[in-house]
Design a protein around this motif. Structure first.
Motif, PDB file in Angstrom:
ATOM      1  N   ILE A   1      -9.610  -0.179   4.072  1.00  0.00           N
ATOM      2  CA  ILE A   1      -7.857   0.136   4.402  1.00  0.00           C
ATOM      3  C   ILE A   1      -7.360  -1.253   4.803  1.00  0.00           C
ATOM      4  O   ILE A   1      -6.309  -1.570   4.509  1.00  0.00           O
ATOM      5  CB  ILE A   1      -7.920   1.319   5.029  1.00  0.00           C
ATOM      6  CG1 ILE A   1      -6.419   1.660   4.953  1.00  0.00           C
ATOM      7  CG2 ILE A   1      -8.201   1.128   6.781  1.00  0.00           C
ATOM      8  CD1 ILE A   1      -6.092   2.312   3.354  1.00  0.00           C
ATOM      9  N   GLU A   2      -8.225  -1.919   5.616  1.00  0.00           N
ATOM     10  CA  GLU A   2      -7.636  -3.000   6.352  1.00  0.00           C
ATOM     11  C   GLU A   2      -7.153  -4.192   5.404  1.00  0.00           C
ATOM     12  O   GLU A   2      -6.336  -4.779   5.714  1.00  0.00           O
ATOM     13  CB  GLU A   2      -8.444  -3.846   7.302  1.00  0.00           C
ATOM     14  CG  GLU A   2      -8.864  -2.766   8.776  1.00  0.00           C
ATOM     15  CD  GLU A   2     -10.116  -1.902   8.354  1.00  0.00           C
ATOM     16  OE1 GLU A   2     -10.854  -1.755   9.337  1.00  0.00           O
ATOM     17  OE2 GLU A   2     -10.461  -1.685   7.261  1.00  0.00           O
ATOM     18  N   LEU A   3      -7.873  -4.164   4.080  1.00  0.00           N
ATOM     19  CA  LEU A   3      -7.674  -5.299   3.371  1.00  0.00           C
ATOM     20  C   LEU A   3      -6.788  -4.842   2.217  1.00  0.00           C
ATOM     21  O   LEU A   3      -6.442  -5.479   1.288  1.00  0.00           O
ATOM     22  CB  LEU A   3      -9.000  -5.519   2.487  1.00  0.00           C
ATOM     23  CG  LEU A   3     -10.030  -6.070   3.360  1.00  0.00           C
ATOM     24  CD1 LEU A   3     -11.153  -6.668   2.475  1.00  0.00           C
ATOM     25  CD2 LEU A   3      -9.628  -7.452   4.196  1.00  0.00           C
ATOM     26  N   LEU A   4      -5.994  -3.538   2.096  1.00  0.00           N
ATOM     27  CA  LEU A   4      -4.933  -2.953   1.223  1.00  0.00           C
ATOM     28  C   LEU A   4      -3.673  -3.270   1.840  1.00  0.00           C
ATOM     29  O   LEU A   4      -3.345  -2.957   2.702  1.00  0.00           O
ATOM     30  CB  LEU A   4      -5.161  -1.708   0.915  1.00  0.00           C
ATOM     31  CG  LEU A   4      -6.487  -1.426   0.169  1.00  0.00           C
ATOM     32  CD1 LEU A   4      -6.634   0.355  -0.190  1.00  0.00           C
ATOM     33  CD2 LEU A   4      -6.524  -2.018  -1.094  1.00  0.00           C
ATOM     34  N   PHE A   5      -2.881  -4.180   0.975  1.00  0.00           N
ATOM     35  CA  PHE A   5      -1.670  -4.492   1.448  1.00  0.00           C
ATOM     36  C   PHE A   5      -0.698  -3.890   0.141  1.00  0.00           C
ATOM     37  O   PHE A   5      -1.174  -3.896  -0.804  1.00  0.00           O
ATOM     38  CB  PHE A   5      -1.559  -6.059   1.360  1.00  0.00           C
ATOM     39  CG  PHE A   5      -1.934  -6.821   2.542  1.00  0.00           C
ATOM     40  CD1 PHE A   5      -0.890  -7.556   3.506  1.00  0.00           C
ATOM     41  CD2 PHE A   5      -3.154  -6.244   3.316  1.00  0.00           C
ATOM     42  CE1 PHE A   5      -1.585  -8.037   4.747  1.00  0.00           C
ATOM     43  CE2 PHE A   5      -3.707  -6.792   4.500  1.00  0.00           C
ATOM     44  CZ  PHE A   5      -2.782  -7.554   5.093  1.00  0.00           C
ATOM     45  N   THR A   6       0.549  -3.831   0.442  1.00  0.00           N
ATOM     46  CA  THR A   6       1.511  -3.592  -0.496  1.00  0.00           C
ATOM     47  C   THR A   6       1.911  -4.715  -1.443  1.00  0.00           C
ATOM     48  O   THR A   6       1.369  -5.776  -1.377  1.00  0.00           O
ATOM     49  CB  THR A   6       3.023  -3.129   0.363  1.00  0.00           C
ATOM     50  OG1 THR A   6       3.425  -4.156   0.987  1.00  0.00           O
ATOM     51  CG2 THR A   6       2.992  -2.066   0.970  1.00  0.00           C
ATOM     52  N   ASP A   7       2.580  -4.280  -2.657  1.00  0.00           N
ATOM     53  CA  ASP A   7       2.773  -5.212  -3.619  1.00  0.00           C
ATOM     54  C   ASP A   7       3.861  -6.352  -3.269  1.00  0.00           C
ATOM     55  O   ASP A   7       4.753  -5.953  -2.428  1.00  0.00           O
ATOM     56  CB  ASP A   7       3.031  -4.777  -4.895  1.00  0.00           C
ATOM     57  CG  ASP A   7       2.778  -5.499  -6.217  1.00  0.00           C
ATOM     58  OD1 ASP A   7       2.518  -6.828  -5.886  1.00  0.00           O
ATOM     59  OD2 ASP A   7       3.316  -5.272  -7.204  1.00  0.00           O
ATOM     60  N   LEU A   8       4.011  -7.455  -3.737  1.00  0.00           N
ATOM     61  CA  LEU A   8       5.166  -8.409  -3.572  1.00  0.00           C
ATOM     62  C   LEU A   8       5.528  -8.776  -4.849  1.00  0.00           C
ATOM     63  O   LEU A   8       4.784  -9.350  -5.632  1.00  0.00           O
ATOM     64  CB  LEU A   8       4.718  -9.460  -2.558  1.00  0.00           C
ATOM     65  CG  LEU A   8       5.902 -10.676  -2.750  1.00  0.00           C
ATOM     66  CD1 LEU A   8       7.061 -10.337  -1.872  1.00  0.00           C
ATOM     67  CD2 LEU A   8       4.977 -11.852  -1.787  1.00  0.00           C
ATOM     68  N   VAL A   9       6.947  -8.581  -5.029  1.00  0.00           N
ATOM     69  CA  VAL A   9       7.494  -9.090  -6.490  1.00  0.00           C
ATOM     70  C   VAL A   9       7.567 -10.487  -6.388  1.00  0.00           C
ATOM     71  O   VAL A   9       8.313 -10.989  -5.581  1.00  0.00           O
ATOM     72  CB  VAL A   9       8.748  -8.177  -6.751  1.00  0.00           C
ATOM     73  CG1 VAL A   9       9.415  -8.876  -8.085  1.00  0.00           C
ATOM     74  CG2 VAL A   9       8.348  -6.879  -7.194  1.00  0.00           C
ATOM     75  N   THR A  10       7.057 -11.313  -7.179  1.00  0.00           N
ATOM     76  CA  THR A  10       7.238 -12.894  -7.313  1.00  0.00           C
ATOM     77  C   THR A  10       8.668 -13.342  -7.777  1.00  0.00           C
ATOM     78  O   THR A  10       9.196 -12.491  -8.509  1.00  0.00           O
ATOM     79  CB  THR A  10       6.006 -13.423  -7.937  1.00  0.00           C
ATOM     80  OG1 THR A  10       5.990 -13.126  -9.088  1.00  0.00           O
ATOM     81  CG2 THR A  10       4.563 -13.112  -7.169  1.00  0.00           C
ATOM     82  N   GLU A  11       8.693 -14.464  -7.699  1.00  0.00           N
ATOM     83  CA  GLU A  11       9.874 -15.090  -8.323  1.00  0.00           C
ATOM     84  C   GLU A  11       9.956 -14.749 -10.055  1.00  0.00           C
ATOM     85  O   GLU A  11      10.953 -14.294 -10.431  1.00  0.00           O
ATOM     86  CB  GLU A  11      10.110 -16.507  -8.166  1.00  0.00           C
ATOM     87  CG  GLU A  11      10.551 -16.933  -6.843  1.00  0.00           C
ATOM     88  CD  GLU A  11      11.914 -16.497  -6.234  1.00  0.00           C
ATOM     89  OE1 GLU A  11      12.763 -16.461  -7.098  1.00  0.00           O
ATOM     90  OE2 GLU A  11      12.028 -15.909  -5.037  1.00  0.00           O
ATOM     91  N   GLU A  12       8.905 -14.900 -10.481  1.00  0.00           N
ATOM     92  CA  GLU A  12       8.883 -14.593 -12.010  1.00  0.00           C
ATOM     93  C   GLU A  12       9.007 -13.296 -12.360  1.00  0.00           C
ATOM     94  O   GLU A  12       9.455 -12.929 -13.465  1.00  0.00           O
ATOM     95  CB  GLU A  12       7.291 -15.075 -12.292  1.00  0.00           C
ATOM     96  CG  GLU A  12       7.246 -14.966 -13.792  1.00  0.00           C
ATOM     97  CD  GLU A  12       5.765 -15.750 -14.199  1.00  0.00           C
ATOM     98  OE1 GLU A  12       5.448 -15.205 -15.355  1.00  0.00           O
ATOM     99  OE2 GLU A  12       5.180 -16.409 -13.581  1.00  0.00           O
ATOM    100  N   GLY A  13       8.328 -12.467 -11.500  1.00  0.00           N
ATOM    101  CA  GLY A  13       8.351 -10.874 -11.513  1.00  0.00           C
ATOM    102  C   GLY A  13      10.081 -10.476 -11.374  1.00  0.00           C
ATOM    103  O   GLY A  13      10.127  -9.168 -11.859  1.00  0.00           O
ATOM    104  N   LYS A  14      10.808 -11.094 -10.830  1.00  0.00           N
ATOM    105  CA  LYS A  14      11.904 -10.584 -10.729  1.00  0.00           C
ATOM    106  C   LYS A  14      12.772 -10.161 -12.291  1.00  0.00           C
ATOM    107  O   LYS A  14      13.644  -8.893 -11.836  1.00  0.00           O
ATOM    108  CB  LYS A  14      12.847 -11.512 -10.086  1.00  0.00           C
ATOM    109  CG  LYS A  14      12.639 -11.540  -8.580  1.00  0.00           C
ATOM    110  CD  LYS A  14      13.637 -12.848  -7.851  1.00  0.00           C
ATOM    111  CE  LYS A  14      13.337 -13.233  -6.547  1.00  0.00           C
ATOM    112  NZ  LYS A  14      14.062 -14.001  -5.986  1.00  0.00           N
ATOM    113  N   LYS A  15      12.423 -10.803 -13.025  1.00  0.00           N
ATOM    114  CA  LYS A  15      13.137 -10.622 -14.546  1.00  0.00           C
ATOM    115  C   LYS A  15      12.713  -9.351 -14.955  1.00  0.00           C
ATOM    116  O   LYS A  15      13.349  -8.782 -15.890  1.00  0.00           O
ATOM    117  CB  LYS A  15      12.731 -11.535 -15.339  1.00  0.00           C
ATOM    118  CG  LYS A  15      11.287 -11.870 -15.662  1.00  0.00           C
ATOM    119  CD  LYS A  15      10.828 -13.046 -16.693  1.00  0.00           C
ATOM    120  CE  LYS A  15       9.416 -13.090 -17.096  1.00  0.00           C
ATOM    121  NZ  LYS A  15       8.606 -13.042 -16.031  1.00  0.00           N
TER     122      LYS A  15
END
Length: 363
Positions: free
Chosen positions: A11-25
């Motif tokens: 569980i210590e290695l599971l992080f939430t997602d991050l929308v990248t600059e490219e993913g904003k579209k």
């Protein structure tokens, strides 16, 4: 190599997602306001995903209100000029039905959670996995006390995470020091069979510390882990983007910590120094002093030098766990430093001692 496989990940290695600059579209009705809201809980450990934790703790009667979750839900829509599809009551009813379904599935070893693992991608810069879906499922399992969660990852990510070429270095350290026990978990599949002396059962000391820190970003924060042992806590703070210094003067611990940093693909400034005599230290917003101070209680000279150094180096907060005499340790720390306040976080136990976990604050 292509394809995917299902693997258990700590569980210590599971992080939430991050929308990248490219993913904003790909975000419908994208706005900068939405992105600012997204970043508040993006690329953060599930252990500190407070909006979703508040939801499941509410269902588990551990929290009075799911207000943090409701606020998160509303803002993912209104920051894009969209009316939230569900009102509060309907949303909570929907999520409560899902909660009971997942709980029944978990208790009966059913198929839903087993055949629908969250999809993850290994973050090679940080040494952890970002969830690409399944944030609710993962947070539910965390709140149910699961220390490892089955996820779906690419073969490439699995091979990269396993890091086989560094595994032999860790094995050599175990053999060199004839080591059979570990004090804290090693977050690699090759060592899942080793039961650590501490931090095996929810809530662990790390869970409690993460709860106290809430949603505060640790990126760029200077952290010192005094007596870091094999580096479990130091690596966690480093994964969160903190600038971490770990001190470990015992050769067998230092040697293994150094090799685990390479295996787990996380780095921090690891020093073999004794804290009270080190000349290589700076000032740190956060200090960790877990089951260390009580070892110095019998030597007044070393103890006083240690307290002076604590006062000089730690500027904001000091997370501390006692030995067998918590009241004596607390008195010494409060009377001989500029910490003005102490908050007890939990009663703990380990290695045959009843202990106390808390935080000293200077503000």
């Amino acid at each position: 190599m292509s394809g995917y496989l299902n693997v258990e990940v700590p569980i210590e290695l599971l992080f939430t997602d991050l929308v990248t600059e490219e993913g904003k579209k790909d975000i419908q009705n994208y706005t900068d306001r939405w992105y600012e809201h997204h970043k508040l809980s993006a690329d953060m450990p599930i252990m500190r995903f407070n909006s979703h934790k508040s939801l499941y703790r509410y269902f588990m009667n551990e929290q009075a209100s799911p207000s943090a979750y409701l606020d998160w839900y509303k803002k993912i829509y209104i920051t894009r000029g969209i009316e939230p599809p569900l009102k509060d009551e309907k949303l909570i009813a929907f999520r409560k039905d899902q909660f009971h379904m997942m709980k029944a599935d978990l208790s009966s070893s059913g198929d839903f959670l087993h055949i629908n693992p969250p999809l993850v991608k290994f973050n090679r810069a940080g040494g952890y996995f970002n969830l690409k879906d399944g944030h609710h499922r993962s947070t539910f399992l965390y709140c149910q006390g699961k220390r490892r969660i089955k996820v779906k990852m690419s073969n490439e990510d699995y091979i990269y995470w396993m890091n086989i070429e560094k595994l032999s270095e860790v094995d050599k350290s175990f053999h060199r020091h004839q080591r059979s026990l570990i004090y804290t978990p090693i977050l690699h599949p090759s060592y899942f069979h080793l039961k650590s002396e501490r931090d095996q059962t929810y809530p662990t000391r790390l869970d409690v510390i993460m709860d106290f820190l809430g949603s505060r970003s640790l990126r760029g924060t200077k952290v010192i882990d005094i007596g870091c042992n094999i580096g479990y806590y130091a690596r966690h703070f480093a994964r969160e983007g903190a600038h971490v210094t770990g001190l470990e003067p015992m050769d067998e611990h230092y040697d293994l910590a150094l090799r685990l940093n390479r295996l787990e693909k996380v780095n921090f400034n690891l020093l073999p120094d004794r804290f009270e005599s080190s000349s290589r230290l700076q000032r740190y917003e956060i200090g960790l002093l877990l089951t260390v101070f009580y070892h110095l209680m019998g030597d007044r000279v070393i103890r006083n030098a240690f307290l002076r150094k604590i006062n000089q180096c730690v500027t904001d907060m000091l997370f501390w766990e006692s030995g067998g005499e918590p009241e004596t340790e607390k008195s010494l720390l409060l009377q001989n430093t500029h910490f003005t306040r102490y908050v007890k976080l939990a009663a703990t136990s380990g290695t045959g001692k009843v202990r106390e976990l808390g935080v000293f604050l200077k503000t």
